[in-house]
Design a protein around this motif. Sequence first.
Motif, PDB file in Angstrom:
ATOM      1  N   UNK A  69       0.542   9.973  23.499  1.00 27.43           N
ATOM      2  CA  UNK A  69      -0.746  10.325  22.930  1.00 27.43           C
ATOM      3  C   UNK A  69      -1.324   9.105  22.220  1.00 27.43           C
ATOM      4  N   UNK A  70      -2.656   9.014  22.120  1.00 31.58           N
ATOM      5  CA  UNK A  70      -3.276   7.851  21.492  1.00 31.58           C
ATOM      6  C   UNK A  70      -2.851   7.671  20.035  1.00 31.58           C
ATOM      7  N   UNK A  71      -2.399   8.741  19.381  1.00 26.82           N
ATOM      8  CA  UNK A  71      -1.963   8.634  17.987  1.00 26.82           C
ATOM      9  C   UNK A  71      -0.758   7.710  17.831  1.00 26.82           C
ATOM     10  N   UNK A  72      -0.056   7.445  18.943  1.00 28.48           N
ATOM     11  CA  UNK A  72       1.105   6.563  18.867  1.00 28.48           C
ATOM     12  C   UNK A  72       0.693   5.162  18.421  1.00 28.48           C
ATOM     13  N   UNK A  73      -0.536   4.745  18.747  1.00 24.53           N
ATOM     14  CA  UNK A  73      -1.004   3.423  18.328  1.00 24.53           C
ATOM     15  C   UNK A  73      -1.047   3.328  16.811  1.00 24.53           C
ATOM     16  N   UNK A  74      -1.586   4.358  16.151  1.00 27.47           N
ATOM     17  CA  UNK A  74      -1.649   4.361  14.684  1.00 27.47           C
ATOM     18  C   UNK A  74      -0.245   4.309  14.088  1.00 27.47           C
ATOM     19  N   UNK A 103       4.076  -2.243   7.486  1.00 25.41           N
ATOM     20  CA  UNK A 103       5.215  -2.209   6.553  1.00 25.41           C
ATOM     21  C   UNK A 103       6.087  -3.451   6.717  1.00 25.41           C
ATOM     22  N   UNK A 104       6.269  -3.887   7.943  1.00 27.74           N
ATOM     23  CA  UNK A 104       7.094  -5.072   8.187  1.00 27.74           C
ATOM     24  C   UNK A 104       6.401  -6.334   7.680  1.00 27.74           C
ATOM     25  N   UNK A 105       5.088  -6.403   7.819  1.00 32.72           N
ATOM     26  CA  UNK A 105       4.366  -7.547   7.269  1.00 32.72           C
ATOM     27  C   UNK A 105       4.496  -7.574   5.746  1.00 32.72           C
ATOM     28  N   UNK A 106       4.420  -6.403   5.120  1.00 34.65           N
ATOM     29  CA  UNK A 106       4.560  -6.336   3.664  1.00 34.65           C
ATOM     30  C   UNK A 106       5.949  -6.774   3.231  1.00 34.65           C
ATOM     31  N   UNK A 107       6.978  -6.365   3.985  1.00 33.17           N
ATOM     32  CA  UNK A 107       8.357  -6.731   3.622  1.00 33.17           C
ATOM     33  C   UNK A 107       8.593  -8.230   3.728  1.00 33.17           C
ATOM     34  N   UNK A 108       7.791  -8.904   4.556  1.00 37.79           N
ATOM     35  CA  UNK A 108       7.919 -10.352   4.729  1.00 37.79           C
ATOM     36  C   UNK A 108       6.993 -11.135   3.789  1.00 37.79           C
ATOM     37  N   UNK A 109       6.233 -10.397   2.969  1.00 37.01           N
ATOM     38  CA  UNK A 109       5.213 -11.046   2.133  1.00 37.01           C
ATOM     39  C   UNK A 109       4.287 -11.933   2.981  1.00 37.01           C
ATOM     40  N   UNK A 110       3.858 -11.400   4.104  1.00 35.00           N
ATOM     41  CA  UNK A 110       3.024 -12.166   5.022  1.00 35.00           C
ATOM     42  C   UNK A 110       1.622 -12.345   4.452  1.00 35.00           C
ATOM     43  N   UNK A 111       1.070 -13.514   4.681  1.00 34.83           N
ATOM     44  CA  UNK A 111      -0.329 -13.756   4.307  1.00 34.83           C
ATOM     45  C   UNK A 111      -1.230 -13.460   5.509  1.00 34.83           C
ATOM     46  N   UNK A 112      -0.905 -12.377   6.179  1.00 32.14           N
ATOM     47  CA  UNK A 112      -1.685 -11.878   7.310  1.00 32.14           C
ATOM     48  C   UNK A 112      -1.685 -10.363   7.218  1.00 32.14           C
ATOM     49  N   UNK A 113      -2.766  -9.743   7.633  1.00 32.68           N
ATOM     50  CA  UNK A 113      -2.858  -8.285   7.568  1.00 32.68           C
ATOM     51  C   UNK A 113      -3.534  -7.742   8.816  1.00 32.68           C
ATOM     52  N   UNK A 114      -3.155  -6.517   9.167  1.00 33.91           N
ATOM     53  CA  UNK A 114      -3.766  -5.838  10.304  1.00 33.91           C
ATOM     54  C   UNK A 114      -4.877  -4.956   9.768  1.00 33.91           C
ATOM     55  N   UNK A 115      -6.095  -5.225  10.221  1.00 31.13           N
ATOM     56  CA  UNK A 115      -7.258  -4.473   9.760  1.00 31.13           C
ATOM     57  C   UNK A 115      -7.719  -3.497  10.836  1.00 31.13           C
ATOM     58  N   UNK A 121       1.041   0.764  14.409  1.00 35.39           N
ATOM     59  CA  UNK A 121       0.320  -0.112  13.479  1.00 35.39           C
ATOM     60  C   UNK A 121       0.852   0.088  12.071  1.00 35.39           C
ATOM     61  N   UNK A 122       1.078   1.330  11.682  1.00 36.38           N
ATOM     62  CA  UNK A 122       1.602   1.624  10.350  1.00 36.38           C
ATOM     63  C   UNK A 122       2.971   0.974  10.142  1.00 36.38           C
ATOM     64  N   UNK A 123       3.840   1.059  11.138  1.00 36.65           N
ATOM     65  CA  UNK A 123       5.174   0.448  11.034  1.00 36.65           C
ATOM     66  C   UNK A 123       5.077  -1.074  10.946  1.00 36.65           C
ATOM     67  N   UNK A 124       4.183  -1.663  11.725  1.00 32.94           N
ATOM     68  CA  UNK A 124       4.018  -3.119  11.690  1.00 32.94           C
ATOM     69  C   UNK A 124       3.481  -3.582  10.338  1.00 32.94           C
TER      70      UNK A 124
END
Length: 225
Positions: free
Chosen positions: A186-191, A199-211, A194-197
């Motif tokens: 289902x298309x909801x799988x994309x959301x 969280x992983x960016x936050x755990x890495x203290x990345x200076x990049x974000x998914x908008x 994205x939500x899981x990714x």
Amino acid sequence: MRLLLAEDEEELSNALVAILKHSNYTVDAVYNGTDALDYGLSGEYDGIILDIMMPGMEGTEVLKHLREKNISTPVLFLTAKSEIDDRIKGLDLGADDYLTKPFDMRELLARIRAMTRRKEEFAQPNLACGNLSLDRSSFELSTPDHEPVRLAGREFQMMEMLMTTPGRVISVDTFMDHIWADGDADVNVVWVYISNLRKKLASLNATAEIKASRGLGYSIHEIIS
């Protein structure tokens, strides 16, 4: 893999689309050079198949404009022209291959496989956005001061699509076509992904974000403080 097919003979186009889809490609078909250029400029394709003689704009002009806009998607010309000068012109403009009509479908499929392999071979080994790096060989996301995080297959595919061109908005339909082409999800799988990714960016203290761009899709950007 997603292909763009630009062929003005609708009967031939329909036959090619059917065979390509049977070979597990996702295909967008257009019937004139103007639409071919508009679709090609999205940069969302793994390969483009262009007829040379088309209404609106010839295939050679389409390719010229794509290369001027730094669209490096591999291009295969399909044409009834067999003269050597036409082949040379297409290759000089940046085409990856050339196939003269009439052709055998097995040869077309082999040439498509070859040109998409070349794209993968010359792809950058690492992608970056801000302090975030994606290693295409190990499937790992990393930042300088943190242990790398290994992504699962579809997580990697999604992040690769985002980081290939930071700032470019990728629609939900495009993610579905490239990653869930079997149609089981289902298309909801994309959301969810994205939500899981995020969280992983936050755990890495990345200076990049998914908008999220409402009604359009998702893109990744460097965080400017």
